[in-house]
Write a protein that holds these residues in place. Structure first.
Motif, short mmCIF file in Angstrom:
data_model
loop_
_atom_site.label_atom_id
_atom_site.label_comp_id
_atom_site.label_asym_id
_atom_site.label_seq_id
_atom_site.Cartn_x
_atom_site.Cartn_y
_atom_site.Cartn_z
N GLU A 151 -0.29 -19.62 44.32
CA GLU A 151 0.20 -20.48 44.15
C GLU A 151 0.42 -20.66 45.86
O GLU A 151 0.49 -22.08 45.66
CB GLU A 151 1.59 -20.02 43.59
CG GLU A 151 1.79 -19.41 42.21
CD GLU A 151 2.87 -19.36 41.51
OE1 GLU A 151 3.46 -19.54 42.24
OE2 GLU A 151 3.08 -19.14 40.41
N ASP A 152 0.75 -20.21 47.00
CA ASP A 152 1.25 -21.11 47.78
C ASP A 152 0.12 -20.00 48.78
O ASP A 152 0.07 -18.46 49.14
CB ASP A 152 2.43 -20.62 48.52
CG ASP A 152 3.19 -21.06 49.53
OD1 ASP A 152 2.13 -21.71 50.38
OD2 ASP A 152 4.21 -20.69 49.89
N ARG A 153 -0.63 -20.73 49.54
CA ARG A 153 -1.34 -19.95 51.05
C ARG A 153 -1.03 -19.30 51.46
O ARG A 153 -1.28 -18.97 51.93
CB ARG A 153 -2.37 -21.55 51.00
CG ARG A 153 -3.70 -20.94 52.12
CD ARG A 153 -4.65 -22.14 52.56
NE ARG A 153 -5.35 -22.35 51.50
CZ ARG A 153 -6.55 -23.56 51.23
NH1 ARG A 153 -6.31 -24.53 52.74
NH2 ARG A 153 -6.86 -23.77 50.62
N ASN A 154 0.75 -20.02 52.43
CA ASN A 154 1.41 -19.29 53.38
C ASN A 154 1.96 -18.53 52.72
O ASN A 154 2.78 -17.87 53.50
CB ASN A 154 1.97 -20.65 54.20
CG ASN A 154 0.76 -21.08 54.81
OD1 ASN A 154 -0.11 -21.06 55.17
ND2 ASN A 154 1.73 -22.96 54.64
N ALA A 155 1.75 -17.71 52.14
CA ALA A 155 3.15 -16.95 51.03
C ALA A 155 2.68 -15.25 51.48
O ALA A 155 1.26 -15.31 52.24
CB ALA A 155 2.62 -16.91 49.50
N PRO A 156 4.11 -15.20 52.11
CA PRO A 156 3.44 -13.84 53.16
C PRO A 156 3.24 -12.44 51.89
O PRO A 156 2.99 -12.15 50.01
CB PRO A 156 5.14 -12.95 52.58
CG PRO A 156 6.08 -13.94 52.32
CD PRO A 156 5.28 -15.15 51.90
N THR A 157 1.39 -11.71 52.43
CA THR A 157 1.33 -11.14 51.32
C THR A 157 1.49 -9.58 51.27
O THR A 157 0.73 -8.31 50.52
CB THR A 157 -0.58 -11.36 51.14
OG1 THR A 157 -0.59 -10.45 53.07
CG2 THR A 157 -1.52 -12.73 51.36
N ASN A 158 2.44 -9.32 53.20
CA ASN A 158 3.11 -7.83 52.81
C ASN A 158 3.76 -7.81 53.19
O ASN A 158 4.74 -8.75 53.29
CB ASN A 158 1.43 -6.34 53.27
CG ASN A 158 1.07 -8.39 54.72
OD1 ASN A 158 2.43 -8.58 55.99
ND2 ASN A 158 0.42 -7.73 55.10
N LYS A 159 4.51 -6.79 53.74
CA LYS A 159 6.02 -6.93 54.09
C LYS A 159 6.11 -7.04 55.86
O LYS A 159 7.39 -7.45 55.64
CB LYS A 159 6.48 -5.11 53.63
CG LYS A 159 6.65 -5.05 52.27
CD LYS A 159 7.37 -3.13 52.06
CE LYS A 159 7.23 -3.52 50.42
NZ LYS A 159 6.94 -1.91 50.47
N ARG A 160 5.61 -6.66 56.16
CA ARG A 160 5.65 -7.34 57.67
C ARG A 160 5.14 -8.53 57.48
O ARG A 160 6.30 -9.44 58.71
CB ARG A 160 4.18 -7.18 58.45
CG ARG A 160 3.91 -7.61 60.03
CD ARG A 160 2.58 -6.89 60.73
NE ARG A 160 1.39 -6.99 59.85
CZ ARG A 160 0.70 -7.94 59.71
NH1 ARG A 160 1.13 -8.73 60.83
NH2 ARG A 160 -0.19 -8.23 59.02
N GLU A 161 4.11 -9.63 56.61
CA GLU A 161 4.18 -10.92 57.03
C GLU A 161 6.13 -11.43 56.15
O GLU A 161 6.87 -12.34 57.00
CB GLU A 161 2.86 -11.37 56.48
CG GLU A 161 1.91 -10.80 57.09
CD GLU A 161 0.99 -11.76 56.14
OE1 GLU A 161 0.70 -12.29 55.82
OE2 GLU A 161 0.41 -11.16 56.60
N ALA A 162 6.23 -10.61 55.40
CA ALA A 162 8.12 -11.28 54.48
C ALA A 162 8.88 -11.27 55.68
O ALA A 162 9.70 -12.42 55.84
CB ALA A 162 7.61 -10.37 53.73
#
Length: 350
Positions: free
Chosen positions: A280-291
């Motif tokens: 749905e969102d290309r910039n959404a975080p994919t792991n906990k570090r990016e979150a």
């Protein structure tokens, strides 16, 4: 200690004569007979000195026995004092007319006295040399300090003179220019400064973002998961973050399904999915570090927009605690769910 040049010259001549005598003695060794004669002369000189001292002591005892010594008293009259001075003068005059008792020409006493005086002068000279050396070292250190101070003063003087000359030139130029021209120059100068500040701020923002994404995000995620506090462990991998931490703050063992895959291949797959637009969102975080990185970026953005005002925190997080520990932000004194940036021009408590 003041030593005249004449005395120094005498000492030098005496040293040269002594060196010559030593050379002669080294070429012609002293015979036992000469040593015995010299010792005999020393014994005779010692007996003569003892006899002379004894004669002087006997004469002094006879003088004391024949007439008591009259010392000056506070109650003595002027005539008595005058007569006592005259008697003392007469005694000194009689002593001056008598020939002094000097040692014989072949007596070793003058040589011994000269040696003792020379030894004393040498000891005093050595002490003086040591004192002068210490003083010279201190004076050299002081000279270095004074030279450094002089260089600093010259540099300051040169800078002040250049500044004064530049101000004079600017003042003369301003006097020659019209007010409108001066106003336009000030506006252009201020605009140039604003652009430079904007560029510097953008560079700092990019550097901060890189620091958060590359270093800080993994440590924030580890603290949120119950792991070590930010700064205790500098490198935390995505595999450890995916596995989580125990209640004691130790990393859990990765699951078998996770250990079977290469972390590098996982990142490549995520990158391909983003480029393909999957999800749905290309910039959404994919792991906990990016979150954790996204949370820190969002929090900093809100704080910068709020300025000196407080913002409401949705929940307690490692990002907000890190900003407070780093003295970048502070909680509200009565509400820990509100946070604001610290005004660096004031104290933390204001």
């Amino acid at each position: 200690m003041n030593v005249t040049q004449e005395r120094v010259e005498k000492i030098r001549l005496f040293s040269e004569r002594g060196r010559e005598i030593e050379d002669e003695y080294s070429q012609q060794p002293i015979s036992p007979t000469a040593i015995q004669d010299y010792n005999r002369k020393l014994d005779e000189t010692l007996r003569e000195l003892q006899d002379h001292v004894k004669r002087q002591e006997d004469a002094l005892q006879k003088l004391r026995a024949s007439r008591p010594i009259e010392l000056p008293r506070p109650d003595m009259g002027s005539q008595e004092r005058l007569s006592q001075v005259r008697r003392a003068k007469k005694a000194y005059d009689s002593l001056l007319r008598t020939d002094p008792e000097l040692p014989a020409p072949d007596s070793p006493l003058p040589v011994l006295l000269a040696l003792r005086e020379t030894s004393r002068l040498l000891d005093e000279s050595k002490a003086s040399v040591s004192t002068i050396a210490e003083k010279l070292s201190a004076d050299r250190q002081r000279l270095k300090v004074e030279e450094g101070n002089l260089r600093d003063a010259q540099m300051i003087t040169g800078g002040l003179e250049e500044r004064i000359e530049r101000l004079r030139n600017e003042r003369s130029e301003k006097e020659e220019k019209a007010p409108s021209q001066l106003a336009n120059e000030l506006i252009r100068e201020q605009q140039s400064k604003n652009e430079e500040l904007d560029r510097a701020a953008a560079e700092l923002k990019d550097a901060l973002d890189r620091f958060i994404d590359e270093h800080l995000a993994s440590m924030l995620a580890a603290e949120d998961l119950g792991g070590p506090t930010v700064g205790d462990v500098l490198e935390v991998s995505d595999t450890i973050l995916d596995a989580g931490y125990t209640l004691h703050g130790k990393p859990k063992k990765p699951k078998s399904t996770q250990t079977g895959r290469d972390p590098t291949q996982q990142r490549i797959d995520v990158l391909v999915q983003r480029q393909a637009g999957q999800g749905e969102d290309r910039n959404a975080p994919t792991n906990k570090r990016e979150a954790a990185a996204a949370e820190m970026h969002t929090l900093l953005g809100r704080l910068l927009e709020a300025g000196s005002s407080y913002i409401d925190l949705p929940c307690d997080s490692a990002a907000s605690r890190f900003l407070v520990k780093a003295k970048i932000a502070q909680f509200h004194p009565r509400d820990a769910r509100r946070l604001r940036l610290i005004d660096f021009g004031r104290t933390i408590g204001d």
